[in-house]
Design a protein around this motif. Sequence first.
Motif, PDB file in Angstrom:
ATOM      1  N   GLU A 264       0.818  -1.214   0.000  1.00  0.00           N
ATOM      2  CA  GLU A 264       0.000   0.000   0.000  1.00  0.00           C
ATOM      3  C   GLU A 264       0.853   1.265   0.000  1.00  0.00           C
ATOM      4  O   GLU A 264       0.478   2.271  -0.578  1.00  0.00           O
ATOM      5  N   GLN A 265       1.971   1.261   0.723  1.00  0.00           N
ATOM      6  CA  GLN A 265       2.830   2.455   0.865  1.00  0.00           C
ATOM      7  C   GLN A 265       2.157   3.550   1.675  1.00  0.00           C
ATOM      8  O   GLN A 265       2.530   4.719   1.557  1.00  0.00           O
ATOM      9  N   GLY A 266       1.171   3.187   2.481  1.00  0.00           N
ATOM     10  CA  GLY A 266       0.514   4.125   3.376  1.00  0.00           C
ATOM     11  C   GLY A 266       0.005   3.317   4.556  1.00  0.00           C
ATOM     12  O   GLY A 266       0.238   2.095   4.630  1.00  0.00           O
ATOM     13  N   GLU A 267      -0.699   3.971   5.488  1.00  0.00           N
ATOM     14  CA  GLU A 267      -1.099   3.233   6.685  1.00  0.00           C
ATOM     15  C   GLU A 267      -2.601   3.018   6.796  1.00  0.00           C
ATOM     16  O   GLU A 267      -3.100   2.687   7.867  1.00  0.00           O
TER      17      GLU A 267
ATOM     18  N   GLY B  38      -2.478   6.583  -4.058  1.00  0.00           N
ATOM     19  CA  GLY B  38      -1.783   7.873  -4.105  1.00  0.00           C
ATOM     20  C   GLY B  38      -0.475   7.802  -4.878  1.00  0.00           C
ATOM     21  O   GLY B  38       0.061   8.825  -5.301  1.00  0.00           O
ATOM     22  N   ALA B  39       0.044   6.605  -5.031  1.00  0.00           N
ATOM     23  CA  ALA B  39       1.284   6.409  -5.776  1.00  0.00           C
ATOM     24  C   ALA B  39       0.968   6.080  -7.225  1.00  0.00           C
ATOM     25  O   ALA B  39      -0.079   5.517  -7.524  1.00  0.00           O
TER      26      ALA B  39
ATOM     27  N   GLY C 196       3.609   0.368   9.347  1.00  0.00           N
ATOM     28  CA  GLY C 196       3.886   1.775   9.628  1.00  0.00           C
ATOM     29  C   GLY C 196       3.661   2.681   8.423  1.00  0.00           C
ATOM     30  O   GLY C 196       4.003   3.865   8.487  1.00  0.00           O
ATOM     31  N   GLY C 197       3.128   2.132   7.356  1.00  0.00           N
ATOM     32  CA  GLY C 197       2.893   2.942   6.158  1.00  0.00           C
ATOM     33  C   GLY C 197       4.155   3.362   5.437  1.00  0.00           C
ATOM     34  O   GLY C 197       4.119   4.170   4.514  1.00  0.00           O
ATOM     35  N   ILE C 198       5.297   2.798   5.846  1.00  0.00           N
ATOM     36  CA  ILE C 198       6.580   3.270   5.320  1.00  0.00           C
ATOM     37  C   ILE C 198       6.875   2.678   3.949  1.00  0.00           C
ATOM     38  O   ILE C 198       6.701   1.478   3.728  1.00  0.00           O
ATOM     39  N   SER C 199       7.324   3.521   3.043  1.00  0.00           N
ATOM     40  CA  SER C 199       7.830   2.995   1.766  1.00  0.00           C
ATOM     41  C   SER C 199       8.870   3.950   1.225  1.00  0.00           C
ATOM     42  O   SER C 199       9.111   5.002   1.797  1.00  0.00           O
ATOM     43  N   HIS C 200       9.504   3.571   0.129  1.00  0.00           N
ATOM     44  CA  HIS C 200      10.642   4.312  -0.442  1.00  0.00           C
ATOM     45  C   HIS C 200      11.724   4.520   0.611  1.00  0.00           C
ATOM     46  O   HIS C 200      12.396   5.549   0.644  1.00  0.00           O
ATOM     47  N   HIS C 201      11.874   3.554   1.467  1.00  0.00           N
ATOM     48  CA  HIS C 201      12.912   3.574   2.498  1.00  0.00           C
ATOM     49  C   HIS C 201      13.236   2.114   2.804  1.00  0.00           C
ATOM     50  O   HIS C 201      12.368   1.251   2.714  1.00  0.00           O
TER      51      HIS C 201
ATOM     52  N   GLN D 294      11.298   9.836   6.257  1.00  0.00           N
ATOM     53  CA  GLN D 294      11.258   9.663   4.804  1.00  0.00           C
ATOM     54  C   GLN D 294      10.079   8.787   4.436  1.00  0.00           C
ATOM     55  O   GLN D 294       9.883   7.734   5.039  1.00  0.00           O
ATOM     56  N   ASN D 295       9.275   9.236   3.481  1.00  0.00           N
ATOM     57  CA  ASN D 295       8.141   8.424   3.099  1.00  0.00           C
ATOM     58  C   ASN D 295       7.692   8.781   1.690  1.00  0.00           C
ATOM     59  O   ASN D 295       8.204   9.712   1.074  1.00  0.00           O
ATOM     60  N   HIS D 296       6.721   8.026   1.207  1.00  0.00           N
ATOM     61  CA  HIS D 296       6.251   8.154  -0.171  1.00  0.00           C
ATOM     62  C   HIS D 296       5.387   9.403  -0.300  1.00  0.00           C
ATOM     63  O   HIS D 296       4.486   9.618   0.498  1.00  0.00           O
TER      64      HIS D 296
ATOM     65  N   GLY E  94       3.187  10.116  -2.389  1.00  0.00           N
ATOM     66  CA  GLY E  94       1.826   9.955  -2.890  1.00  0.00           C
ATOM     67  C   GLY E  94       0.892   9.298  -1.894  1.00  0.00           C
ATOM     68  O   GLY E  94      -0.320   9.487  -1.933  1.00  0.00           O
ATOM     69  N   THR E  95       1.452   8.504  -1.020  1.00  0.00           N
ATOM     70  CA  THR E  95       0.600   7.635  -0.196  1.00  0.00           C
ATOM     71  C   THR E  95       0.565   8.055   1.266  1.00  0.00           C
ATOM     72  O   THR E  95      -0.160   7.464   2.045  1.00  0.00           O
TER      73      THR E  95
ATOM     74  N   ILE F 214       9.536  11.679  -3.015  1.00  0.00           N
ATOM     75  CA  ILE F 214       9.843  11.188  -1.667  1.00  0.00           C
ATOM     76  C   ILE F 214       9.815  12.356  -0.684  1.00  0.00           C
ATOM     77  O   ILE F 214      10.458  13.383  -0.905  1.00  0.00           O
TER      78      ILE F 214
END
Lengths: 412, 412
Positions: free
Chosen positions: A190-193, A353-354, A376-381, B222-224, B226-227, B275
């Motif tokens: 999801e890249q979100g929480e 959203g992505a 934790g909704g964390i992405s791009h990390h 750090q996070n996405h 869009g999401t 990002i």
Amino acid sequence: MNNNLARVDGTRVLADLHALRAIGPYKTGVHKPTFSEPHLRSLQWLVQRLPEAGLAGEIDGIGNIVGTSTKPGPKLLAGSHLESQNHAGWLDGPLGVVYALEAARVINPDPNTSGAVEVASWCDEEGHFGHFLGSRSYVGGVTEADIDAARDRNNDRSMRDALRDAGLAGRARARYERGRHIGYLEAHIEQGETLESSDLKIGIVTSIVGIWQYRITFTGEQNHAGTTRMAVRRDAGLALARFCVDIDARFPAVCGPRTVWTTGRITLDPGAPSIIPGAAEMLFQIRDDDPGVIARLEDLLRSMAAEVDKQGTVVVERIRTGAPALMDVSFQQAIEQAGAACAGGRSLRMPSGAGHDAQILATVMPAGMLFVPSIGGISHHWTENTADADIITGAVVFVEACRTILTQRDSA
Amino acid sequence: MNNNLARVDGTRVLADLHALRAIGPYKTGVHKPTFSEPHLRSLQWLVQRLPEAGLAGEIDGIGNIVGTSTKPGPKLLAGSHLESQNHAGWLDGPLGVVYALEAARVINPDPNTSGAVEVASWCDEEGHFGHFLGSRSYVGGVTEADIDAARDRNNDRSMRDALRDAGLAGRARARYERGRHIGYLEAHIEQGETLESSDLKIGIVTSIVGIWQYRITFTGEQNHAGTTRMAVRRDAGLALARFCVDIDARFPAVCGPRTVWTTGRITLDPGAPSIIPGAAEMLFQIRDDDPGVIARLEDLLRSMAAEVDKQGTVVVERIRTGAPALMDVSFQQAIEQAGAACAGGRSLRMPSGAGHDAQILATVMPAGMLFVPSIGGISHHWTENTADADIITGAVVFVEACRTILTQRDSA
């Protein structure tokens, strides 16, 4: 249906994901920029897996892989991408590729399911060289001149050089064949929480938001940081900082409920500690699935720029316009049914959203997307993660949704 | 006195400055980073000029030139630097070297003036590799280990490699000899608009301000882009922008009448448009000639950091501490007298907001500085300029001040 579900091999899915994680590892994540050695090795890994699913495929002239089947009946295209953002997570991309591979391994040899899943890995979804170059190439949206012009934003290497170094120069590019596929299905974290915070397991994507991107440049007067009195300065960096703070104060009154905006990069020119910046630039992005909201925000942005123009010249330049992509309603229903059967109905319809390759495929065929929770909704990390149990649940729902889509189409 | 003045050759001064401008030109300015080819060629140009002034000298092991005289009597050291900031002005540095050369050409062969002017070009005043490495080397403040560690901030080339490529590796470094010089005099463009706006021709520098420099780092998440909903973001870049705006609002109540502060560089990490920055860094500088003012401002900076700490971690790290340098009172008087005689008294005592090699020489001998007007106050930019008539007036006053200093010392 329970009989079918038994055939998804959760251990195999996790093993595949860990095999890809071991190629180009970075802390608990990976570092696989497009056409880096670990990215190319990941692509070779996928090519070697394709026969397990009755598929044949190679890396094409832009780094895509599209594994094709000779099985009669409808074909559903499924996939995602294998490169990563720099120093990023292990699931962003590989999850969708491995789900697609698992669906193909389960469905393609099954004589009781008509048709086949074909597996795709789209190159450069993460945009090291451009925007969705791989999937856009497949749908016919990338010219040879586009490839000539593309350069790696990390090191300025040209895409031509990267393709040559990878041994891909001169290979044909896989192209979309009208009528071959009944649609495209993609899974992603999801890249979100949203899912995690509601204890849900499956996101059913209704639309992929558009991304509008702006280059906002400020011109002041470059001068010496020691000899120029504060009263006479025209500091482009300070003007930029004010603008960022002003956006944050004024956008909320105009935006939609899900609008997001981000200043991801700031550059001061010349960027030396003893020089008042004569110019400054910010890369600014707005995402929404409603172009009307974007239009209002862009108007606000331009009027804000006009207001501060007395401090220096401000130029707002739109450098990317993203149309939102709607996901196919029958694909949404198929994912919802599969979620009801295999995830206790713990699913939710939500926009993405992505950006994803599905938005590109959606321009030529019905497309759908399924999300699994992100911790934790964390992405791009590199700390990006999803619980093993959620990964397996997602795989089961994905494979079931593929089967439903193929079966509905076959009986339609 | 008029007899002496006739001996300054304004045409020769302008011709020399234009000769240096023609080496490494950039638009109407120059681009001569330290140890670049045009910088080295400029140094060789100076070495070839030294015999015209009865001086002998070579480029030393750190890129300094100190031309020495065998003439009996007191010796006054004079000079400046020949490298430039990137894409910067033609007078910042060369003006002071050419004035020193002209003073030596006029005074050294003159049997009526006891003593000699010795001409110096200090390497890297502009700080491509460090802070005042050349003049600090001359006064004994640079170790071999310092040179080992120095790297070009433009391209990360080590100073050792630069010295080797320039053929200077292994050469001895010129060192200050206690008692050799009665002092040091340097001329420079003002780099501000105080002289021009009052129609004055000569600045008599009273002190050189200290530079305090800070690295201020912001840690967010750090996070996405869009999401991640706006409500849950911890955007390090936005925190930095707020901090810049806050500094601008709160410093004026605490600063001194001539304090200046500058954010010259901002970096967002990872700096990608999609990002949310997880970290952000600003290089922040304060200049004043009163350490008490600096102490108050640093306290404010740290309390501001503590206030915003709830949004993310803010760390204020002082990375450079600059003591102000006082200019010698008798040198100030000598410049004032020369200005009265040769510039109609259109001179002004003023502090220097910029750092200069004179502040380093001032740690071992009496030092003075003379400014000429900068058109529009512009410096550190290729549009930097000074009217030809003002350049010539400055040269006449400079040479006369040198003669006065030498004469006073000889008769003292």
